[in-house]
Each structure stands twice: as C-alpha cells, then as structure tokens.
Design a protein around this motif. Structure first.
Motif, short mmCIF file in Angstrom:
data_model
loop_
_atom_site.label_atom_id
_atom_site.label_comp_id
_atom_site.label_asym_id
_atom_site.label_seq_id
_atom_site.Cartn_x
_atom_site.Cartn_y
_atom_site.Cartn_z
N LYS A 249 0.89 -0.94 0.18
CA LYS A 249 -0.13 0.00 0.05
C LYS A 249 1.11 1.39 -0.42
O LYS A 249 1.30 1.61 1.06
N VAL A 250 1.32 2.04 -1.28
CA VAL A 250 1.96 2.60 -1.62
C VAL A 250 0.96 4.01 -1.32
O VAL A 250 0.65 3.58 -2.85
N PRO A 251 1.02 5.43 -1.29
CA PRO A 251 0.50 5.83 -1.43
C PRO A 251 0.22 6.73 -2.69
O PRO A 251 1.60 7.02 -3.29
N THR A 252 -0.87 6.90 -3.40
CA THR A 252 -0.55 7.64 -5.14
C THR A 252 -0.61 9.33 -4.40
O THR A 252 -0.49 9.75 -3.53
N ALA A 253 -0.02 9.78 -5.94
CA ALA A 253 0.29 11.37 -5.75
C ALA A 253 -0.69 12.12 -5.83
O ALA A 253 -0.96 12.86 -5.05
N ARG A 254 -2.19 11.66 -6.16
CA ARG A 254 -3.85 12.46 -5.94
C ARG A 254 -4.02 11.82 -4.51
O ARG A 254 -4.46 12.87 -3.55
N GLU A 255 -4.08 10.89 -3.70
CA GLU A 255 -4.47 10.88 -2.33
C GLU A 255 -3.37 11.31 -1.26
O GLU A 255 -3.86 11.90 -0.47
N GLN A 256 -2.02 11.73 -1.95
CA GLN A 256 -1.33 13.26 -0.50
C GLN A 256 -1.73 14.25 -0.89
O GLN A 256 -1.47 15.45 -0.42
N TRP A 257 -2.04 14.32 -2.32
CA TRP A 257 -2.72 16.26 -2.70
C TRP A 257 -3.93 16.07 -2.28
O TRP A 257 -3.83 17.18 -1.21
N ASN A 258 -4.78 15.19 -2.13
CA ASN A 258 -6.29 15.32 -1.33
C ASN A 258 -5.57 15.01 0.22
O ASN A 258 -6.75 16.54 0.82
N CYS A 259 -5.06 14.48 1.34
CA CYS A 259 -4.46 15.10 1.99
C CYS A 259 -4.09 16.96 2.67
O CYS A 259 -4.08 16.70 3.41
N ALA A 260 -3.25 16.69 1.91
CA ALA A 260 -2.52 17.72 1.63
C ALA A 260 -3.51 19.46 1.71
O ALA A 260 -3.54 19.98 2.93
N LYS A 261 -4.08 18.99 1.26
CA LYS A 261 -5.67 20.34 0.76
C LYS A 261 -6.37 20.27 1.73
O LYS A 261 -6.39 20.76 2.98
N LEU A 262 -6.97 18.77 2.45
CA LEU A 262 -7.40 19.12 3.93
C LEU A 262 -6.91 19.66 4.83
O LEU A 262 -6.90 20.44 5.71
N VAL A 263 -5.77 19.18 4.86
CA VAL A 263 -4.38 19.32 6.29
C VAL A 263 -4.58 21.11 5.87
O VAL A 263 -4.13 22.11 7.61
N LEU A 264 -4.19 21.37 4.66
CA LEU A 264 -3.98 23.10 5.03
C LEU A 264 -5.08 23.72 5.18
O LEU A 264 -5.35 24.55 6.05
N LEU A 265 -6.67 22.64 5.30
CA LEU A 265 -7.32 24.02 6.53
C LEU A 265 -7.32 23.48 7.18
O LEU A 265 -8.02 24.72 7.84
N SER A 266 -7.32 22.44 7.62
CA SER A 266 -7.49 22.39 9.43
C SER A 266 -6.13 23.66 9.43
O SER A 266 -6.48 24.13 10.94
N HIS A 267 -5.37 23.74 9.14
CA HIS A 267 -4.12 24.54 9.63
C HIS A 267 -4.56 25.90 9.68
O HIS A 267 -4.20 26.95 10.70
N PHE A 268 -5.34 26.42 8.34
CA PHE A 268 -5.78 27.69 8.50
C PHE A 268 -7.08 28.05 9.35
O PHE A 268 -7.20 29.27 10.11
N THR A 269 -7.67 27.13 9.17
CA THR A 269 -8.94 27.15 10.06
C THR A 269 -9.50 26.99 11.94
O THR A 269 -9.80 27.33 12.80
N VAL A 270 -7.97 25.98 12.30
CA VAL A 270 -8.26 25.41 13.69
C VAL A 270 -6.73 25.70 14.12
O VAL A 270 -6.94 26.45 14.86
N GLU A 271 -5.69 26.26 13.79
CA GLU A 271 -4.73 26.15 14.60
C GLU A 271 -4.01 27.09 14.37
O GLU A 271 -3.53 28.37 15.23
#
Length: 462
Positions: A249-271
C-alpha cells in the motif's frame, strides 16, 4: 516610572545637579541650558532671525555650516519590569524619549522644510511629574538634532549624497529589521547572533502577540511540510519499498494531494487561531519571550517532561476517541488511510485536532503555570520535536536504525502503523508503557503474549 528610578541611560546625566553635569562635560563644551530658548553656537537657530543684508547672505551661502565636535551615546537600559514581576526575563527596548520630547521631534520631522524653531509642548498625564526631566531632555535633544542637521548639510555641500559613506548612527534606518538588529548588536555584545536576531524581530514588530503569532505559524508550516517532503520522495523510490511496513500500500500522488488540502484547511481554520491566542494565554502564566535564552540543559529536561505529559494525555484521549459514537463522528476520518504516510499525521477532523493538540500545547502551559519558568524558545523546540515524532510515526517505514531499536520504550512507526492497520490498540503517541501496562498493545507479538498469559492462567487454574 517612579521619580527615583530612572530607566533612560541616554539622559542619566541630565537628572543630576547642574554642578555635577558640568563636571561630566568635555573640557571644550559648555553645559546645555535647561531651557531650549538659547541654542548653542554652531547649531541652527531656534528662532527665525531675519536679515536685511542680501550681500552678506549671499556670501555666507556657499560656506559649509560651522561644525564642532559633539559626542553622545545611546543605551538599551530601558526594560519592561512587568515581565520580571511574573518571573520571566527582562525585555530590552531601543531607547525612547519622554513623550513631550518625542512629540516635539515628530512635529519637527513633519516640518523639516521650515526653519528650525522651538515650540513648547505642555506635558500631560504622567509626564507632569517628570516635566523638569522632560524639559532638560528636550533642550539637549534640540542640540543633538541641530548638530545632526549641520553634519548632513555639511556632507551634502561636500558632495556626499544623503547619508551614504557616513559613519553616523543613522546609517541604517532603525525602522527596518536589520536596523533594529544593528542597534541591538551595538549595545548588547554579550548576546549571541541568534539572540540578537530574536530581540530584533520583537523590536521590529513592536507587538508581541503579532510577532509570536507570525513566527509560530510560519515555523509550524515549514517544519510540518518540510519534514513530510522526504517521506513523499521516499515513497517514489523503489529501493526503499523493502522498508515499508505495508509495502503493498503505497500512497498515490492524488491521495497525498487530497490529504494536503485538508491539512492546509485545518491549519488555517483550526490551528492558526489557537497559535494566535497562545501567546497572551501563555504570557499570562509567565512565559518568557526575551533574551538571553535558557541553557540547553534546562530546555532538555523540560522537553522530556513535556513528552511524558503529552503521551499520557494522548493515550487517554485517543483511547476515548475509539469509543463508538466518538469514533464514528470524530476519529474515523483519521483512519481513512489504513497504511499511513507522513503527510497524514494531522489529517483529522477539527475537533480531533483541538482535542489531541491540547496535550501538545497544554503541557507546556501547565508547566509554566506551576513553575513560572518557561521560555518560548523551549516551546518551539518542543513543537518541532513533537511534529517530527508525529510525522515519523505516520511514515509507514521501519528501518534498522529506527529509534525504538535503541530505546525499547519508544513507540515509533511500527507501533502506530499497526494501530492504523488493525484500528485498535497502541493508543500512545511517543512511548509504549501505557499500552504495555494497561494491556492495550496491538499486533502479532502482543497477541502472542496474551495467548501465553492466558495459557498460564488456565494451567494454574487446573
């Protein structure tokens, strides 16, 4: 400040008696008058003096203005003692004039194109108690301004553009970051380079909450994505696949990009709001932000305590999030990836980010509230190490040189990877002891130990 306690090294001699001041003057200079109505020779007149002789004015025009030696020095002895009352380090500030003198200079700066003249400013409020001191400071500062103007006029007639190639204290504007750095470096030689950069940042910003908020958020983003980037590159290198715990199970580039978008949203709205309000709350409990920095030994043992406190909080809160309703509504999103990767360390719902983040931020605040002994640099180092631990635990890679091979109680990637694979057990973040003591370990080895213990109990029962 109280009348008997002076903070201004720049005008310390001005508070003494005229007799004592005359002794401290250089031999060739007369003491300044306590009133600014009579300017010294060589400085621009404080009042406009019209002349009816155009020929004399024309003859004087090409001549450089008269100059006489004038020496003075600044000091950074003005400190904010409110910090020391709460147990923190004293903060140093660039020298500041009393309010009446500062108002006068601002007025004169706005009217620089007009002839130099004095306008009295009536002290108000707290300045009334120090009006005599402020008046003397104003008179002396008028002399300084006059001397500086004369110097620049003379340099201009000599062909020097502006203040270039001149060795004056105005060579670097103190309004810039590096101007503040030069000012602090000049009078704080006991500070190291990093400490001077730190003090210059807070002096340049002029707002501790803003300075800490910007620095904290930028540091968090650089460390989080900077540490995740190597794992993203390793995922693309086939030779590292043998170290992948779930190598199918190696993450694809699309999976990592979708993950990065949610992480950035969490960083700016919560953290970001949490980071912004951290400084006022922590400083209320006595957090120090000044210089010099604490020793490495103090930082090391405080960070070790934070690791223990955070691991305890993480174990119990994480275990609670695996309870049915909480797992379904809050924690399930973090388990979207059964084979975790570094970027997914903070891939979680906003509520979970706040709950688990409370252990990371709350542990230092609790320590500061109890001991009144914590520097924000220690907090920053702790946050960096905690981010490294979280990202590495989600990396999904087990190397022969992994830390838990040298520290058996360290959790590591294999410990947390098993948690994501089996969705149960291994609730701790940094250490293994809570899972071991409370029998919540997960994985084949833990299951084998449970079977052995069960068999032993059955044998004893027979």
């Amino acid at each position: 400040p109280e009348p008997g306690k002076k903070k201004w090294g720049l005008f310390r001699n001005l508070m003494s008696s005229p007799k004592a001041r005359s002794k401290s003057q250089s031999p060739g200079r007369q003491p300044a008058s306590p009133t600014p109505s009579t300017p010294p020779s060589g400085s621009p007149s404080l009042t406009k003096t019209p002349t009816n002789d155009p020929q004399a004015s024309a003859e004087r025009q090409p001549m450089p203005p008269p100059h006489r030696n004038f020496s003075f020095k600044f000091s950074l002895e003005y400190v904010d003692k409110r910090v020391t009352e709460r147990g923190g380090n004293m903060r140093i500030f660039p020298p500041r004039l009393p309010k009446p003198a500062q108002q006068y200079l601002q007025t004169h700066s706005a009217r620089a194109h007009l002839p130099f003249e004095h306008r009295a400013i009536k002290p108000e409020g707290q300045a009334v108690s120090s009006s005599r001191y402020s008046g003397r400071a104003l008179a002396e500062w008028a002399i300084i301004v006059g001397e500086c103007q004369t110097f620049f006029e003379r340099r201009k007639l000599e062909g020097v553009p502006g203040n270039k190639n001149s060795t004056t204290l105005f060579a670097t504007s103190p309004d810039t970051y590096w101007g503040q750095f030069d000012e602090i470096s000049r009078y704080n030689v006991h500070l190291n380079y990093f400490e001077r950069m730190w003090a210059a940042w807070y002096a340049f910003m002029g707002n501790d909450v803003l300075a800490t908020g910007i620095m904290s958020f930028v540091m968090h983003e650089l460390v989080y994505f900077g540490r995740s980037l190597p794992w993203m590159i390793i995922d693309r290198i086939p030779s590292f696949n043998k170290y992948k715990i779930q190598n199918q199970k190696v993450p694809t580039a699309r999976e990592q990009w979708n993950c990065a978008k949610l992480v950035l949203l969490s960083h700016f709205t919560v953290e970001l709001p949490q980071i912004w309000f951290f400084h006022p709350m922590a400083q209320y409990f006595g957090l120090a932000t000044g210089v010099p920095f604490p020793s490495l030994l103090k930082m090391a043992y405080q960070i070790a305590i934070f690791f223990v406190l955070e691991d305890t909080w993480h174990y119990w809160s994480h275990r609670a999030l695996h309870w049915g309703p909480l797992y379904k509504n809050i924690h399930k999103i973090h388990h979207q990836y059964s084979a975790p990767f570094g970027l997914a360390a903070e891939y979680a719902s906003p509520i979970e980010v706040m709950i688990l983040g409370l252990g990371t931020v709350g542990s230092p605040i609790l320590w500061c509230a109890v001991t009144k002994d914590l520097h924000i640099l220690t907090m920053y180092v702790w946050i960096v190490l905690r981010l490294f631990q979280a990202i590495d635990a989600h990396s999904g890679y087990e190397f022969p040189w992994s830390l838990h091979h040298f520290l058996p109680f360290w959790a590591g990637a294999d410990h947390h990877d098993t948690h994501h694979e089996r969705f149960i057990g291994n609730y701790s973040s940094s250490f293994r002891w809570w899972d071991y003591v409370l029998d919540t370990e997960s994985g084949p080895e833990a299951a084998k130990r449970r079977r052995e213990r069960k068999a032993m109990k059955e044998q004893k029962a027979q």
